[in-house]
Write an enzyme that holds these catalytic residues in place. Structure first.
Site, PDB file in Angstrom:
ATOM      1  N   TYR L  28       0.484  -0.980   0.174  1.00 33.79           N
ATOM      2  CA  TYR L  28       0.310  -0.016   0.076  1.00 33.79           C
ATOM      3  C   TYR L  28       0.642   1.492   0.060  1.00 33.79           C
ATOM      4  O   TYR L  28       0.094   2.286  -0.197  1.00 33.79           O
ATOM      5  CB  TYR L  28      -1.216  -0.100   1.185  1.00 33.79           C
ATOM      6  CG  TYR L  28      -1.906  -0.750   1.234  1.00 33.79           C
ATOM      7  CD1 TYR L  28      -2.540  -0.706   0.397  1.00 33.79           C
ATOM      8  CD2 TYR L  28      -1.884  -2.382   1.313  1.00 33.79           C
ATOM      9  CE1 TYR L  28      -4.426  -2.204  -0.220  1.00 33.79           C
ATOM     10  CE2 TYR L  28      -2.434  -2.845   1.309  1.00 33.79           C
ATOM     11  CZ  TYR L  28      -3.682  -3.438   1.488  1.00 33.79           C
ATOM     12  OH  TYR L  28      -5.085  -4.074   0.836  1.00 33.79           O
ATOM     13  N   HIS L 105      -8.961   3.325  -6.743  1.00 31.61           N
ATOM     14  CA  HIS L 105      -8.328   2.028  -5.542  1.00 31.61           C
ATOM     15  C   HIS L 105      -6.797   2.451  -5.112  1.00 31.61           C
ATOM     16  O   HIS L 105      -5.830   2.965  -6.712  1.00 31.61           O
ATOM     17  CB  HIS L 105      -7.814   0.647  -5.993  1.00 31.61           C
ATOM     18  CG  HIS L 105      -9.542   0.360  -5.608  1.00 31.61           C
ATOM     19  ND1 HIS L 105     -10.646  -0.578  -4.757  1.00 31.61           N
ATOM     20  CD2 HIS L 105     -10.885  -0.238  -7.370  1.00 31.61           C
ATOM     21  CE1 HIS L 105     -11.683  -0.801  -5.378  1.00 31.61           C
ATOM     22  NE2 HIS L 105     -11.603  -0.245  -7.125  1.00 31.61           N
TER      23      HIS L 105
END
Lengths: 152, 152, 152, 152, 152, 152, 152, 152, 152, 152, 152, 152
Positions: L28, L105
Site C-alpha cells: 500500500y 483503488h
C-alpha cells in the site's frame, strides 16, 4: 532513452480507435484520435516527456511496434481496445517490451458487455484507468512520470 | 513435395518468437530464433528432410503461409505461441492445409498462467511437446519423419 | 547415482501399460512394454545413462518405487497412465523424490476423453510429451540428459 | 472360454464390498458378500454360465484380475463401488479386457451424495443397474446371457 | 389393489415410445411397443402381478394416468423417455401417486448425449435400469415384486 | 450510397474462405469463393443492388474495409469464419460501420465443435443464417433488400 | 411422397405462434399465422412442392404430427418456438421422423434472453435461420428444395 | 476395545507420510513419522488411551486396516494425505468402520494448491485440524478422549 | 373486462394442483383445490373482482386459456407448479396475454430442491409470493386490485 | 410475549430503507419508511398483534436487535435489503432468534440485478414476498397471524 | 508485548457468539461465551500467556480491535463466525495486524451449508481448527505458544 | 452545494484505510491517510472544489455518511476498500445518494487475489482508477471537476 534528457513514452491505440469521434459518439464521445494525440502531446510536453503515438487496426503491427519500443522508450500508455479482452499475443508483446505501462480505456468498460470485463493486460499493468474519457491518457502519462522519477 | 526425393517440412513460429533470446530469458532461454532455425535445419538435414522456416507476428501472414504449404509440403512443426490459446482461424488454416503436424512449445505451458493450459490445436495435432526447450523442434521433426516413413 | 560416472534414470510406467501391444492396438499401437523398455535401454546406452524400468498396476508400488529412487537416481521419465488425471498421492510421491522428470504419454491425450485433458503432474514436470508414441520415452531421456549436463 | 460349452463370466466386486451385511445395513442391506456370491452362482447355473467371483479392496488387484480375464472369460459383471466415480485406471482396465460388461450398484446411487452421480464406467457398459439390491447381479448375468446368444 | 389377491402394476411409456421398432432401430432395437407390452404381460403373469400398460406422447395424459393410479395400483414401471431429463411436472405426478417405482431406459443413456445423463426421476426411484433393452421392463417388475413381498 | 438509385452492399468473407472448394470439401462443399461471389453478384443484380465482395485472411484488413464501408454502403453480409467466435475487434468494427448486417455461415456451426456455438456478432445482427450453404449469402441479400425497402 | 410428382413438405409451428401479429408486435411483427401460411404456400407452389401447415400449443400434438409425417412427407420446416430450448421429446420426435429439416425462428433469438440461445434441435438440423422474419420460412423451403434435388 | 479399561485408538497415516522429515521439509517440517508416532504414544498414555499407528502408501492396505478396526478400536485419527481429496473408497472404509474420527493435516492445506481445498472426509469427521504440525495428532487424540467420556 | 364495472381476473393452476389436499399433505397442506377456489372467489367478491379459476395438467390447455384471457380479463394469478421452472412456452403465453400477473407458490420453494429455485416467470411478474399457503392466492388478488386502481 | 393477550411482532428493516420515498422512487415508490411503519401498525392493530419497528444501516445493530427479540417477540417480518444477498451473520442472527419470520422485499428482486436473485434467508423463512410494495409487510403480518393461531 | 515477560494474545469472537449456549444448542453446544472465555484464560495461564477476549456483533468494532492489537499483542485466535465466509474487510484487518493467528470454529463447518465451506481467512492462518468445540480455542493458544517459542 | 460558488465533493475511504502507511507498506505504500487527505485538499483547492474527507471501518457509518451527502454534495470519490467486492448495501447507499462518483483503488487490484477482481460499484461509477497510488484520488477529483463543468 528519448531526447537528451527527456524520457520517451509510446502511446499505443488499438483497433477501431481511428474511428473515435465518428463511431458511436454516444458511447465514445466526440473527440477524434487526432484530438487525443494533441492532448497527449500537450500533457507530455508539460511533464517533460517525449511521446510517440501509434494506432493500428492490425494486431501484428501493434506487436511489431511494441518490439521496437524496447530499448528506445521508457514506458507505455496502452489502449488495446477490443484486443484487451482476447489477445494473448498482444499481452506477450507488452511483456516482451519489458516496459512499465498504464492500461487506459476511454469508456467505463465495467458498464458494458460482460466480455469487456476481463483484461489480459491488467495484471501486468502499473495502473488501470477506465471511464475517464480522453483525459485517461493524460493520467497515464502522469503515472509513468511519477514512476520515472525526477529528471535532471 | 520437397527435393527430388526429400519431403519438405514447414516450421512455423508465431507472434513474439522473433524476440527469443531477448525477451524474458528467464522464461524462454537464451537461444535466438536464428539459433532455433539453425538447429532445425541441422536436424532436418540429418533426417533427410527439406525444411522451410517462417515466423510472423501477423496472424494473417501465418494463415497465408499455411495455405501455400498445402500441396508443396509434407508436414508442419507449429509453435503458434499465444495464438495457440485463442485463434480459431489459425486452427482452421492448419486444418485447411490437410498436413500432419506437431505442436511445439519451448516452455512448459502447464506451469504458466491458466489461459495457456488450453490449446485450439492439440486435438488436431499428431503430437504435442512442451517444455523441451528448442530441442522440442527437433523432436517435432523426428515425429514427422517417422510418420512419413522410409524414403528411397 | 548410477554407475561410476553414469547417472541413473528411472522409467516408470503406470497401470495397464503392461497391456501395451495387446490392449486396443488401434489406440496404443503394437509395441509391447518389453519393446518400450528395449528402446529405452538402447537410447539410454547411447546417451551414457543407466536406466531402470518399472511398471505396476498398483499405485502403492509406484509410490514405494518413487520413494526409493530418491538418492539413487538422477531423474525420472513418468508415464502415469490413467493415474495422471486422478492421483494426488502419485503427484506427491513424484514431488517427494525431488527429482527432475519428464511426463510422457504414448497417445495424444488431447484427442481423447475430456478427463484425460487434465494432469496432476504437468505443472511439476520439466517437459510434457504426448502423442509421439513409444519414441516419447526416448525424447524424455534426451531432455533429462540435457538437464544433467555434460559428464566426464 | 468357460467349460466345454459354457461361457465363463467374471463377477468383480470393488473396495468395501467385503463389508456387505455388516457395514451400514440401513443403506446396503443385510446380505453378506458370501450371500451375493451364492446368489450369483445359483443364477449362473440356471443360465448355463460358469462364473468366477472376485473381490478386493486393492485397485491394483482388480486391475490384474481384469487383465487376466481377457481371453479366458466372455463377460463381466462389475460393481466397482467407490472406484466407479474416481478411477480412470479401472476404466482403462475394463476397456483393456475387451469384454462386454454390466455395471451394477446395490444401492440407488442417484439418491446419495452428488459424487456418486458420475461414473467413469457407464459410457462403456452394456447396461447399468442401480438400486435393485443383490438382485442386480442376477440381472447383470441375464443381460450378458442375452448378449452371448444361444449355446449348443 | 389389483385382482382379488394380485397386486396391479402400471407400466408407463412416455413420448415417442410408440415408434419403437420403427424409429432408429440401430439405437432402439427392432422390438415394437406391442412386443414390449406382450413381454411385460407375460412376465407379470409369471410373477402373479396384474399389469396395465399406457403410452402417450402427451405429458398431460401421463400425469392424469399417474394420478388415477393412486389407490388402484401398487407400483410403477416408468420409462419417461425424453421427459426424464426435463419434466418437473412428471416428477411431481410420480411423487403424487405415492407409489414405489422403477425407472427403466431401453438404451444405455450414459452412452448418449449429455442432456440424457441427468434424470429428474432417479432420486425418487427404487431402482434405475438402463441399457438392458426391453428386458429392463421385466427387471422392473421383478424389483417391484420383491418389494411387494409374498402374497397369499 | 451505391449507383444512382441502387444501394450498395458489402459482402465480407473472413479468414480461410479463400480455400472454399479446396479445403475439406466434405465439410464446406465444392463451391469456390469465386463461385460464391458470382452467385452473390447474380442475386444482387436481380434484387437491384450493387455489391462489393471482399475476402481477407487478415483481421486488420477486414476492419479497415468495414470502416471504409461506413457512408458508402447500405448494408453488410458477413461471414466472419473463425473470427465470429473470438474477435471483439471485428465486432466493434461492424458496430462502428453503423450498417445493418446479416451473419452467414456456409455450414451448420451448431453441428460442429462447441467453440463454434458462440458468436460475438449474432446479438448485433439483423439475421443469422447457418447451414444453407452458399445459398445463405443470397438469403442475406434478400433480408437486406427487405430492410432497405422499395426503391424508385 | 406428396402429389404424383411433387414432394410434400410439413411446416410445423409450435406454441404461441397462433398469436403472431397479435402478440408483442414490436418483437414478432404484424404478420399473422395465416399470413405466414399463405406465404409458405405461395413459395412452395413456385418451387413445385406440396405443403402442409400445422400449428399447435400442445407438445403432444406436435409429436403425433411428426410421427405421422414419416413416410408421407419429404422434409420439414420447424419453428418450435419456446420448445426449441427445452423439449427433448420434440427433438426425439423430429429424429424419429427421419426427415431432413430446417429450423426457423422469426426473431433473432440471439438478441433475446439467454435461455433462447440454446437449441435442442440445431445439431440435427440441415440449416438454422433466425431473424429473417416470416421470410425465414421461404428460405427453409428453398433449402429443402435444394436438398430434394431436381424432379421430373 | 483396548486394554482392560483403556479405549484403543487407531492413528492412520496415508501415502507419502513415511517420507516425513525427509520430503520437502520447508513444507512438512523436520519431524519424521517415527517422531510423530512417539508423540502420539506419549500423549495417548497421558490421556489413558491405547493407540495403534499404521502408515501405508497402498490405499487397499489402509482400507483393510480400517475394516479390521471395527469392533476392536474406539476411534480414529486420520491423516489421509493426498487421498483426502480423491478417494471415495477410503471415505467409504472410514464410514464402514462406524467409528468417530478426527481428520488431521500437518500443513495448512488451505494455503496450498486448490485441489487440496476439498476433502471427501470432512463432512463425516468429528473435527478437522490443519496446519498445527505434528501437534495436530495430539489434538485429535484429545477430541476423541472428550468424546469417549470419563472412564473408570 | 368482467361484469359491468368489475374487472375479471383469471386464477391459473398448473399440473398436479388438482391433487392438493391429497398429495403429500405434509408438504402441500390439507386444503383441496376446491377449497382454494372457494377462498379465491370469496376474497375476489370482497375486493369487487370477478374471477375465473382454471386448472389443467396439460401445458397446452394452460396456454390456450392464457391466449383466451387476452382482451377478456384484466389480470392473472398464476401458480404454474412445476412448469414454473421449465416451461419457456408457458412464459411466452403469459407474456402474450399482455396482462399483469402475480406468481404464487403454496409452499416456500426456496426450502425445496434446487431445481425449484429458478423461475421462468418471476422476471415478468408484478409480484412473487411463496410459502404463504393458500392465502397466497388472496394476496395475489390484492396486489392486482391495487394495480387496477379504484373503480366507480 | 407482547401485551397481556397479544403477541408482539418485530418488523425489521435493513440498510438504506430509511431512504424510502426519497431514494430512486421509480424503483422503490414514494412511500416513506414512516408511511410503511404506520401501515404496519394499522394492520397489526386489526390483527390483534403488538408490533415493534426497527431500522438500521448497521448490520451489528440489526443483529443486536434480533438477539433481544428472542423471548420477547413471537415472530419477525424481515426486509434485510441488500444484506439479504450477502450476510451470513444476519442469517445466523435470525436463526438464533428461533422465531418464525416472513421475508419481504418491496420490489420484485427477480427483475433486478442477478446478485439480488439469491437470498441467504429464504430457506429459513416461513414465506417470501417480493414486489408487492409496502403491502408486502401487511401480508407478512397476516402470515404470522395465521401461524400464531387463534388467541383468547 | 504483554506482561513483563508474558506475550499477550487476543481471542476474537465474531457475530452471534454472544448467543453461545443459548442459540441452537444442538449445533453449538451448551457452553456460554463466558464459559469459553474462562477456559481460554485458564489455558493461557497454564501456557504462560496473557490473554484478552473480545466479542462483537459489529464488524467495524472487530476491525478496530484488530488494528489496536498491532504492536500490543503477539498473536490472535479468531473465530469470525459467519464473517469468515463473506468479509474481505475482516480479512484485511487481520492481515493489517501483521500477527500470526489460528482460525477456530466450534462446529465442524464442513458438515453444514455449502456457504460455510469457504473461508476468507484460512489461506492467511497458521492453523485451522473446526469441530473441536470450545476446546478448539485451547488448541489455538497451544499453536501460538509453540510459534512464540520458549520464553525466559 | 458547497461554498457560495464552489461545489462540494465527498471523499470516502472504507475499512482499514486508516492503516495506510502502516499496514503492509510493500503493497500500500508509505503515505498515511493524513497524507492522502492533505493531497486531496490541495488538489481540490486548485480545482476550485470544496472537499470533505471521511473514513470509517464501519459499513453502517459509511452508509449514513452517503445518505447525508445527498443534497449537500455534488460528487463522490469512493475507495470502498474490501467492501468494494462484497457490499450490496454500500452499492445501494451510493446509488441512493444519486451523485456521480469515481471509484479509486490505491493498488492495482487486478494483480491481487481473484476476489478483488469483481466490484459491486464499477458498473455505477463514472470512472474507475486502480493502481495509481494516492494520485488516484486527485484523478478522481479531476474527473468530477470535468463532469461538473465550468463554474462562474
Amino acid at each position: 532513452m528519448g531526447g537528451p534528457d527527456r524520457p520517451r513514452v509510446l502511446v499505443l491505440n488499438g483497433p477501431n480507435l481511428n474511428m473515435l469521434g465518428t463511431r458511436e459518439p454516444a458511447i465514445y464521445g466526440t473527440h477524434t484520435l487526432r484530438d487525443v494525440e494533441a492532448l497527449v502531446r500537450a500533457r507530455a510536453h508539460e511533464l517533460g516527456l517525449d511521446v510517440d503515438c501509434f494506432q493500428s487496426n492490425h494486431e501484428g503491427e501493434l506487436i511489431d511496434t511494441l518490439h521496437a519500443a524496447r530499448g528506445t522508450h521508457a514506458g507505455l500508455v496502452v489502449n488495446a481496445a477490443g484486443l484487451t479482452h482476447t489477445s494473448v499475443v498482444l499481452r506477450d508483446a507488452v511483456a516482451a517490451s519489458e516496459l512499465p505501462f498504464v492500461e487506459v480505456h476511454i469508456t467505463n468498460v465495467h458498464k458494458r458487455e460482460p466480455f469487456r470485463h476481463t483484461s489480459l493486460l491488467s495484471d501486468l499493468a502499473q495502473a488501470v484507468i477506465a471511464g475517464a474519457g480522453v483525459r485517461g491518457y493524460a493520467f497515464g502519462l502522469e503515472v509513468l512520470d511519477d514512476l520515472l522519477g525526477p529528471r535532471p
